[in-house]
Design a protein around this motif. Structure first.
Motif, PDB file in Angstrom:
ATOM      1  N   PRO A 185      79.441 -13.404 -10.572  1.00  0.00           N
ATOM      2  CA  PRO A 185      80.005 -13.953 -11.555  1.00  0.00           C
ATOM      3  C   PRO A 185      79.825 -15.767 -11.239  1.00  0.00           C
ATOM      4  O   PRO A 185      79.833 -16.234 -13.044  1.00  0.00           O
ATOM      5  CB  PRO A 185      81.147 -13.137 -11.695  1.00  0.00           C
ATOM      6  N   ARG A 186      79.439 -16.113 -10.422  1.00  0.00           N
ATOM      7  CA  ARG A 186      80.147 -17.817 -10.667  1.00  0.00           C
ATOM      8  C   ARG A 186      78.269 -18.006 -10.264  1.00  0.00           C
ATOM      9  O   ARG A 186      78.510 -19.399 -10.628  1.00  0.00           O
ATOM     10  CB  ARG A 186      81.143 -18.423  -9.541  1.00  0.00           C
ATOM     11  N   THR A 187      77.920 -16.996  -9.884  1.00  0.00           N
ATOM     12  CA  THR A 187      76.631 -17.951  -9.708  1.00  0.00           C
ATOM     13  C   THR A 187      75.711 -17.764 -10.790  1.00  0.00           C
ATOM     14  O   THR A 187      75.869 -16.666 -11.075  1.00  0.00           O
ATOM     15  CB  THR A 187      75.753 -16.632  -8.483  1.00  0.00           C
ATOM     16  N   ALA A 188      74.967 -19.010 -11.161  1.00  0.00           N
ATOM     17  CA  ALA A 188      74.443 -18.825 -12.550  1.00  0.00           C
ATOM     18  C   ALA A 188      72.773 -20.210 -11.918  1.00  0.00           C
ATOM     19  O   ALA A 188      73.390 -20.829 -11.128  1.00  0.00           O
ATOM     20  CB  ALA A 188      75.221 -19.421 -14.013  1.00  0.00           C
ATOM     21  N   GLY A 189      71.829 -19.695 -13.742  1.00  0.00           N
ATOM     22  CA  GLY A 189      70.726 -20.775 -13.957  1.00  0.00           C
ATOM     23  C   GLY A 189      69.895 -20.997 -12.872  1.00  0.00           C
ATOM     24  O   GLY A 189      69.485 -22.027 -12.050  1.00  0.00           O
ATOM     25  N   TRP A 190      69.823 -19.956 -11.919  1.00  0.00           N
ATOM     26  CA  TRP A 190      68.618 -20.303 -10.677  1.00  0.00           C
ATOM     27  C   TRP A 190      66.948 -20.965 -11.745  1.00  0.00           C
ATOM     28  O   TRP A 190      67.124 -19.755 -12.717  1.00  0.00           O
ATOM     29  CB  TRP A 190      68.744 -19.472  -9.886  1.00  0.00           C
ATOM     30  N   ARG A 191      66.778 -20.606 -10.817  1.00  0.00           N
ATOM     31  CA  ARG A 191      64.925 -21.265 -11.322  1.00  0.00           C
ATOM     32  C   ARG A 191      64.010 -21.162 -10.351  1.00  0.00           C
ATOM     33  O   ARG A 191      64.184 -21.421  -9.206  1.00  0.00           O
ATOM     34  CB  ARG A 191      65.076 -22.953 -11.453  1.00  0.00           C
ATOM     35  N   GLY A 215      70.367 -29.616  -6.738  1.00  0.00           N
ATOM     36  CA  GLY A 215      69.645 -28.434  -7.932  1.00  0.00           C
ATOM     37  C   GLY A 215      70.966 -27.239  -8.407  1.00  0.00           C
ATOM     38  O   GLY A 215      72.126 -27.063  -7.816  1.00  0.00           O
ATOM     39  N   ALA A 216      70.424 -26.414  -9.048  1.00  0.00           N
ATOM     40  CA  ALA A 216      70.913 -25.032  -8.905  1.00  0.00           C
ATOM     41  C   ALA A 216      70.926 -23.813  -8.219  1.00  0.00           C
ATOM     42  O   ALA A 216      70.316 -24.518  -7.402  1.00  0.00           O
ATOM     43  CB  ALA A 216      70.172 -24.918 -10.772  1.00  0.00           C
TER      44      ALA A 216
END
Length: 237
Positions: free
Chosen positions: A83-89, A69-70
Motif C-alpha cells: 500500500p505504501r509503494t507508489a509512483g514507480w517509473r 528517485g521513485a
C-alpha cells in the motif's frame, strides 16, 4: 589524472519553472556538484527507449551513477505493490537496467544511490522489503516530507565502502524501502537495526551501491572513489 566523464541518471517528471509547467528531465544539483567537486565532469542521462542507447552511452562515459528517485516497479521482482509503494517509473527502470547491463559488459565503474541500490539489487535477481518500517518498527530511515533521516552505519571490514568512508559514519537517508536480497553482491554496510545500507560487487571492478545520499554531505568519499576509478578506466581505453 584523466578527467573522467560521469553519467548521472535522471528523473522524468512534471515540473514547473519560470512560466513553464511541463514534462522535464531533471536531477537535484547536488549530484552534479559533488561530481565536479571530486574532479569529474557530470553528464545527465534521461530515460531512453531506443535500441542501442545504453551501449552508446556507456561507450562515451567513464563512470555511471544510478541516482535516487521513485520506488522500483514491484513487478520487476514478482511482487504485488505494498500500500505504501507508489509512483514507480517503468521507463526509468528499463533504462537503468539497460545501462547496468552495458556497464557490466564494459567493466564500467558504477555507483548506485538510494533507489539506485534498490534497482541494482532487483536487476541482479534480488527482492526488496517494500516498506522498511514494517521490518524495523521505526521511520528513521525516511522521516517524511523532504527531510533526511540520520542513521549510524557500520561498514564491513575490508570492503571498498570501508576504505572510502571508514568503519563507522552517520549518513543521510531518505528511503522507505530496502534491499532484502542481493545476488552477486556482498554486504558492505548495515544500520544498527540491521538494514542493509551498502553493497558491492566482489572483485576489482568499482561497483558499489548505498542506501544513503553521499551527494548531500561534505564528505563525498564514495563519489571521489567513483571518480578515481573512472579516471583509471578512462586512462586504459
Amino acid at each position: 589524472m584523466v578527467t573522467p566523464v560521469i553519467g548521472l541518471t535522471t528523473y522524468r517528471e512534471d515540473a514547473a519553472w519560470g512560466v513553464w509547467r511541463q514534462r522535464a528531465d531533471l536531477l537535484p544539483t547536488q549530484y552534479a556538484a559533488a561530481v565536479e567537486a571530486t574532479g569529474g565532469v557530470p553528464v545527465l542521462l534521461p530515460p531512453q527507449a531506443q535500441d542501442g542507447a545504453a551501449e552508446a552511452v556507456v561507450g562515451r562515459v567513464d563512470g555511471l551513477v544510478v541516482t535516487g528517485g521513485a520506488d522500483v516497479d514491484p513487478a520487476r521482482y514478482g511482487a504485488e505493490p505494498h500500500p505504501r509503494t507508489a509512483g514507480w517509473r517503468p521507463d526509468r527502470d528499463g533504462w537503468e537496467a539497460a545501462l547496468l547491463d552495458a556497464a557490466q559488459a564494459a567493466g564500467l565503474p558504477v555507483l548506485g544511490v538510494c533507489r539506485g541500490m534498490q534497482l541494482m539489487a532487483v536487476h541482479a535477481g534480488g527482492v526488496l522489503d517494500q516498506h522498511t518500517p514494517d521490518v524495523v518498527a521505526h521511520e528513521q530511515h525516511s522521516p517524511g516530507g523532504d527531510a533526511f533521516g540520520r542513521i549510524a552505519v557500520a561498514t564491513e571490514p575490508g570492503s571498498t565502502v570501508a576504505a572510502l568512508v571508514g568503519e563507522r559514519l552517520e549518513v543521510r537517508c531518505h528511503h522507505h524501502q530496502s534491499v532484502r536480497s542481493h545476488p552477486g553482491y556482498v554486504a558492505a554496510a548495515r544500520a544498527e537495526d540491521g538494514t542493509l545500507e551498502a553493497m558491492e560487487s566482489p572483485g576489482n571492478r568499482f561497483c558499489v551501491a548505498v542506501q544513503w545520499h553521499p551527494e548531500t554531505v561534505e564528505d563525498v568519499g564514495l563519489l571521489a572513489g567513483l571518480v578515481r576509478a573512472a579516471a583509471a578506466y578512462a586512462a586504459q581505453r
